[in-house]
Design an enzyme around this catalytic site. Structure first.
Site, mmCIF file in Angstrom:
data_model
loop_
_atom_site.group_PDB
_atom_site.id
_atom_site.type_symbol
_atom_site.label_atom_id
_atom_site.label_comp_id
_atom_site.label_asym_id
_atom_site.label_seq_id
_atom_site.Cartn_x
_atom_site.Cartn_y
_atom_site.Cartn_z
ATOM 1 N N CYS A 2 0.832 -1.201 0.000
ATOM 2 C CA CYS A 2 0.000 0.000 0.000
ATOM 3 C C CYS A 2 0.867 1.252 0.000
ATOM 4 O O CYS A 2 1.977 1.248 0.505
ATOM 5 C CB CYS A 2 -0.948 0.081 1.196
ATOM 6 S SG CYS A 2 -2.012 -1.337 1.377
ATOM 7 N N ARG A 27 3.034 0.160 -5.348
ATOM 8 C CA ARG A 27 2.903 -0.514 -4.050
ATOM 9 C C ARG A 27 1.573 -1.263 -3.915
ATOM 10 O O ARG A 27 1.323 -1.924 -2.902
ATOM 11 C CB ARG A 27 3.030 0.495 -2.913
ATOM 12 C CG ARG A 27 4.344 1.248 -2.931
ATOM 13 C CD ARG A 27 4.402 2.265 -1.829
ATOM 14 N NE ARG A 27 4.507 1.630 -0.533
ATOM 15 C CZ ARG A 27 5.635 1.295 0.064
ATOM 16 N NH1 ARG A 27 6.783 1.539 -0.532
ATOM 17 N NH2 ARG A 27 5.623 0.730 1.248
ATOM 18 N N TRP A 84 -2.962 -2.598 -1.623
ATOM 19 C CA TRP A 84 -2.747 -4.002 -1.981
ATOM 20 C C TRP A 84 -3.439 -4.801 -0.879
ATOM 21 O O TRP A 84 -3.045 -4.751 0.282
ATOM 22 C CB TRP A 84 -1.265 -4.337 -2.036
ATOM 23 C CG TRP A 84 -1.004 -5.718 -2.579
ATOM 24 C CD1 TRP A 84 -0.997 -6.090 -3.881
ATOM 25 C CD2 TRP A 84 -0.698 -6.896 -1.824
ATOM 26 N NE1 TRP A 84 -0.719 -7.439 -3.987
ATOM 27 C CE2 TRP A 84 -0.531 -7.955 -2.735
ATOM 28 C CE3 TRP A 84 -0.558 -7.164 -0.458
ATOM 29 C CZ2 TRP A 84 -0.229 -9.252 -2.349
ATOM 30 C CZ3 TRP A 84 -0.257 -8.454 -0.057
ATOM 31 C CH2 TRP A 84 -0.091 -9.486 -1.005
ATOM 32 N N ASN A 110 -0.678 1.527 5.873
ATOM 33 C CA ASN A 110 0.159 0.563 5.144
ATOM 34 C C ASN A 110 0.752 -0.362 6.193
ATOM 35 O O ASN A 110 1.420 0.106 7.114
ATOM 36 C CB ASN A 110 1.261 1.335 4.386
ATOM 37 C CG ASN A 110 2.415 0.456 3.926
ATOM 38 O OD1 ASN A 110 3.536 0.916 3.832
ATOM 39 N ND2 ASN A 110 2.161 -0.797 3.646
ATOM 40 N N GLY A 111 0.503 -1.674 6.058
ATOM 41 C CA GLY A 111 1.042 -2.624 7.032
ATOM 42 C C GLY A 111 -0.012 -3.647 7.406
ATOM 43 O O GLY A 111 -1.049 -3.759 6.738
ATOM 44 N N GLU A 495 13.672 -18.270 -13.348
ATOM 45 C CA GLU A 495 13.305 -16.870 -13.588
ATOM 46 C C GLU A 495 12.358 -16.761 -14.795
ATOM 47 O O GLU A 495 11.398 -15.988 -14.776
ATOM 48 C CB GLU A 495 14.585 -16.048 -13.812
ATOM 49 C CG GLU A 495 14.390 -14.593 -14.186
ATOM 50 C CD GLU A 495 13.644 -13.753 -13.157
ATOM 51 O OE1 GLU A 495 13.357 -14.233 -12.044
ATOM 52 O OE2 GLU A 495 13.301 -12.604 -13.489
ATOM 53 N N LYS A 499 8.673 -15.137 -14.643
ATOM 54 C CA LYS A 499 8.271 -13.994 -15.492
ATOM 55 C C LYS A 499 7.011 -14.333 -16.272
ATOM 56 O O LYS A 499 6.095 -13.540 -16.350
ATOM 57 C CB LYS A 499 9.367 -13.639 -16.504
ATOM 58 C CG LYS A 499 10.532 -12.795 -16.120
ATOM 59 C CD LYS A 499 10.328 -11.433 -15.576
ATOM 60 C CE LYS A 499 10.057 -11.431 -14.115
ATOM 61 N NZ LYS A 499 11.112 -11.063 -13.218
ATOM 62 N N GLU A 502 3.863 -14.489 -13.888
ATOM 63 C CA GLU A 502 3.357 -13.238 -13.326
ATOM 64 C C GLU A 502 2.836 -12.285 -14.399
ATOM 65 O O GLU A 502 1.925 -11.517 -14.148
ATOM 66 C CB GLU A 502 4.386 -12.550 -12.430
ATOM 67 C CG GLU A 502 5.588 -12.013 -13.128
ATOM 68 C CD GLU A 502 6.601 -11.387 -12.173
ATOM 69 O OE1 GLU A 502 6.211 -10.867 -11.130
ATOM 70 O OE2 GLU A 502 7.806 -11.432 -12.498
ATOM 71 N N HIS A 518 12.249 -37.434 -12.947
ATOM 72 C CA HIS A 518 11.830 -37.870 -11.611
ATOM 73 C C HIS A 518 10.398 -37.460 -11.291
ATOM 74 O O HIS A 518 10.006 -37.431 -10.137
ATOM 75 C CB HIS A 518 12.800 -37.318 -10.555
ATOM 76 C CG HIS A 518 14.200 -37.814 -10.744
ATOM 77 N ND1 HIS A 518 14.550 -39.136 -10.542
ATOM 78 C CD2 HIS A 518 15.324 -37.187 -11.168
ATOM 79 C CE1 HIS A 518 15.840 -39.291 -10.814
ATOM 80 N NE2 HIS A 518 16.333 -38.126 -11.201
ATOM 81 N N LYS A 617 4.805 -3.996 -6.366
ATOM 82 C CA LYS A 617 6.246 -3.938 -6.588
ATOM 83 C C LYS A 617 7.027 -4.165 -5.302
ATOM 84 O O LYS A 617 8.103 -4.735 -5.305
ATOM 85 C CB LYS A 617 6.583 -2.567 -7.177
ATOM 86 C CG LYS A 617 8.028 -2.371 -7.550
ATOM 87 C CD LYS A 617 8.320 -3.002 -8.891
ATOM 88 C CE LYS A 617 9.767 -2.909 -9.308
ATOM 89 N NZ LYS A 617 10.131 -4.016 -10.189
HETATM 90 C C1 F6R Z 1 9.357 -10.789 -9.913
HETATM 91 C C2 F6R Z 1 9.461 -9.855 -8.819
HETATM 92 C C3 F6R Z 1 9.407 -10.370 -7.428
HETATM 93 C C4 F6R Z 1 10.508 -9.709 -6.590
HETATM 94 C C5 F6R Z 1 10.386 -10.142 -5.127
HETATM 95 C C6 F6R Z 1 11.486 -9.533 -4.281
HETATM 96 O O1 F6R Z 1 9.405 -10.142 -11.139
HETATM 97 O O2 F6R Z 1 9.592 -8.673 -9.039
HETATM 98 O O3 F6R Z 1 9.527 -11.753 -7.395
HETATM 99 O O4 F6R Z 1 11.736 -10.084 -7.118
HETATM 100 O O5 F6R Z 1 9.158 -9.728 -4.625
HETATM 101 O O6 F6R Z 1 11.444 -8.139 -4.336
HETATM 102 P P1 F6R Z 1 12.677 -7.269 -3.887
HETATM 103 O O7 F6R Z 1 13.790 -7.520 -4.838
HETATM 104 O O8 F6R Z 1 12.181 -5.870 -3.907
HETATM 105 O O9 F6R Z 1 13.051 -7.712 -2.508
#
Ligand code: F6R
Length: 622
Positions: A2, A27, A84, A110-111, A495, A499, A502, A518, A617
């Site tokens: 948030c 956020r 969020w 926020n929290g 990764e 990607k 998400e 396996h 984010k």
């Molecule tokens: C994937 C992504 C998330 C972050 C994860 C950690 O694209 O962005 O998986 O990598 O939430 O976030 P940070 O790096 O901010 O600790």
């Protein structure tokens, strides 16, 4: 997560709150809302959905909440929130700001309040009726209850927070205090922005940098009373405290897409410049040593490290997995990588000889911060890697490696910060290795030469975007994807799957290619493409063999390999080429077609690529 914003001053308030919320939308974007005091009336307007929904409502009906009360020299006072969802589904009713039952107090939060049910039960017993499913409503109702009992706003806030367990950054408006915002925080960020006859608050300093030059970071258990003329600070005993004023770091205009359709596309395309900037600063030539002069790690410590523990989440965890290979190969120091969230349940077997590396692009990820605190409590030394110089991780780390040169990453999915992190991790491995200085490890020059070439190779890879797009869109309607790799490219398989999931919401898994037989091989059929990251080197033949096994189960086969790999071309249906590169450097390149694969498929399916559903984010809750 948030985002919170607040303003007191003479300027029109709605554009300011909306600009702040735009900058904070990373956020969370489940709902948004504002509360404004016009001198007489305290009003709230909120809506489920993206900020654009709230803007639309405001365009059609700003009258009720514009903050104007007809006076010439009017003080505008208001707060805003982008959510969020944690407690309670995204809905109009659960959107912030929240009122108390008498609509005399409005709160944004926020929290997470861990004991909210307990507090709520007590309030319900005393006759208070709740409208929402949020933990935040508990706070505003508690404030209202205590305010009726003692009449002082400051002591009410102190008493309220002493009842709360968990994390919070709160901004509060009181009907009886038309030109004041109160703010308090614990474990969730809140920054005050100091202007000329106007003051602001926000969840991060880049947002404030749009409005002011000076900021004050609110600490845990600190309260701010914000008016147009001044800001006063108190501890939660109600005593006045002094705070240090800092100059805000002005961010470049990070909301400029520079002609790209999405921030994600722009950020993918910035990767060669980002890596090049980091290398120019820290490894200006392959003849120089790594210039981490600001690190104060003593050579005696580095020479005696018993183990390295890397803690991170999500994409940052994947960069840690790549670093494990590089650290162990270059330094022979046992290196372990843990999901920060899992480390909370693991006995920390560390000592004063251990090095902990915490990686987080935001520097605010709650899991990562908690895990790091647990690890360093054993006496281990911390190196924090983040691209937010103003983050909690940066504050926590005496030794830190900033990747702020990557620039702010706006798109929720991490791309350029991933390659920036691995650049710093390769450099750190070389740095330690140079200090260890054994003969075998001394020959770092070829590796440094290769690293210096990476920006050019990344650039060449990026120019192939259209070709990748054409190739991957053939698979856009598949049900599931499986990504496989070995060794240093196993984390790229993970990764790539993350990607794709998400961004496109297509289910995808990443596997170490040898693990397919396996169990996971059972999922393969013509609707499940297998993407093999298969780069010439030690792992090539085995990944090739595992790919043949998948092909025999009728899976459509895609390879990521280097130019001229005729063997791969003979068995794979589609080959995504990258320029020739050594295996150890290959993750810098192999990740790029994978980022494009996820991006183009998501875009083709009409997904919101910069703000995928259910995500945010900065993940500031555990
Ligand atoms: C994937 C992504 C998330 C972050 C994860 C950690 O694209 O962005 O998986 O990598 O939430 O976030 P940070 O790096 O901010 O600790």
């Amino acid at each position: 997560m948030c985002g919170i914003v607040g303003y007191v001053g003479n300027k029109e308030i709605i554009p300011i709150l909306l600009e702040g919320l735009h900058s904070l939308e990373y956020r969370g974007y489940d709902s948004s809302g504002i509360a404004i005091h016009d001198g007489k009336v305290l009003s709230v307007l909120k809506s489920v959905g993206k900020l654009s929904k709230l803007e639309e409502i405001l365009k059609n009906d700003a009258g009720s909440v514009n903050g104007k009360n007809g006076k010439n020299e009017h003080v505008y006072c208001g707060i805003g929130h982008t959510r969020w969802a944690t407690h309670g589904e995204p809905s109009d009713i659960n959107a912030h700001p929240h009122f108390d039952s008498d609509e005399k107090i409005a709160v944004v939060h926020n929290g997470i309040i861990r004991n909210y049910q307990e507090v709520k039960d007590k309030l319900v017993k005393s006759g208070i009726k709740f409208l929402t499913q949020t933990d935040t409503e508990v706070i505003v109702q508690l404030i209202a209850k205590y305010l009726k009992e003692n009449n002082s706003v400051l002591s009410t806030i102190c008493k309220t927070v002493s009842d709360l367990e968990g994390s919070y950054a709160l901004a509060i408006l009181f009907k009886e205090k038309p030109d004041k915002i109160y703010a308090v925080r614990k474990e969730s960020p809140l920054v005050i922005g100091l202007g000329e006859k106007e003051n602001y608050l926000a969840s991060d300093s880049p947002t404030l940098s749009r409005f002011v030059d000076k900021i004050v970071r609110l600490g845990d258990n600190e309260i701010a009373e914000v008016t147009k003329e001044k800001v006063e600070f108190f501890n939660t005993k109600g005593e006045k405290i002094n705070k240090t004023v800092q100059k805000v770091i002005k961010s470049k205009d990070f909301l400029d897409k520079r002609g790209f359709k999405h921030y994600l596309e722009k950020e993918i395309n910035e990767q060669s410049e980002v890596i090049s900037n980091l290398l120019n600063e820290f490894l200006p030539s392959s003849d120089s040593k790594v210039k981490f002069d600001h690190l104060k790690l003593k050579p005696e410590f580095l020479k005696n490290i018993d183990r390295i523990l890397i803690l991170a989440c999500g994409t940052a965890y994947h960069s840690g997995l790549i670093a494990k290979y590089v650290f162990e190969n270059l330094t022979s120091i046992p290196t372990e990588v843990q999901f920060a969230s899992e480390y909370l349940n693991i006995k920390p077997l560390l000592s004063e000889k251990s090095l902990v590396i915490g990686i987080s692009q935001s520097g605010e990820t709650a899991d990562t911060l908690t895990a790091i605190k647990r690890a360093v409590s054993c006496g281990a030394t911390l190196v924090g890697i983040t691209n937010r110089a103003d983050s909690a991780l940066a504050d926590l780390s005496k030794e830190r490696l900033l990747i702020s040169k990557a620039g702010l990453e706006v798109s929720v999915a991490a791309t350029k910060t991933f390659t920036a992190q691995i650049t710093m991790l390769y450099l750190l491995a070389i740095y330690i290795s140079e200090i260890l200085g054994s003969t075998e490890r001394n020959n770092l020059k070829p590796l440094k030469q290769e690293l210096r070439l990476i920006p050019r190779l990344v650039d060449q890879t990026l120019t192939r975007a259209e070709y990748y797009q054409e190739q991957v869109l053939k698979y856009a309607n598949k049900r599931d994807f499986v990504f496989i790799g070995r060794g240093i490219n196993y984390p790229i398989a993970l990764e790539a799957a993350l990607k794709l999931k998400e961004l496109s919401y297509i289910h995808a898994s990443g596997y170490a290619s040898g693990e397919m037989k396996h169990g996971p091989i059972a999922v393969l059929d013509p609707n499940v493409p297998v993407v093999s990251i298969i780069v010439p080197g030690e792992t090539y033949d085995r990944v090739f063999q595992n790919s043949l096994e998948a092909k025999s189960r009728s899976a459509p086969m895609i390879a990521v390999t280097v130019d001229g790999d005729k063997k791969a071309e003979s068995i794979f249906d589609t080959v995504l080429h990258v320029p020739p590169v050594t295996e150890v450097m290959s993750p810098f390149l192999t990740v790029i077609p994978m980022q494009f694969l996820a991006y183009y498929i998501a875009e083709h399916l009409g997904r919101d690529v910069d703000q995928p559903r259910n995500l945010a984010k900065s993940v500031t809750v555990e």
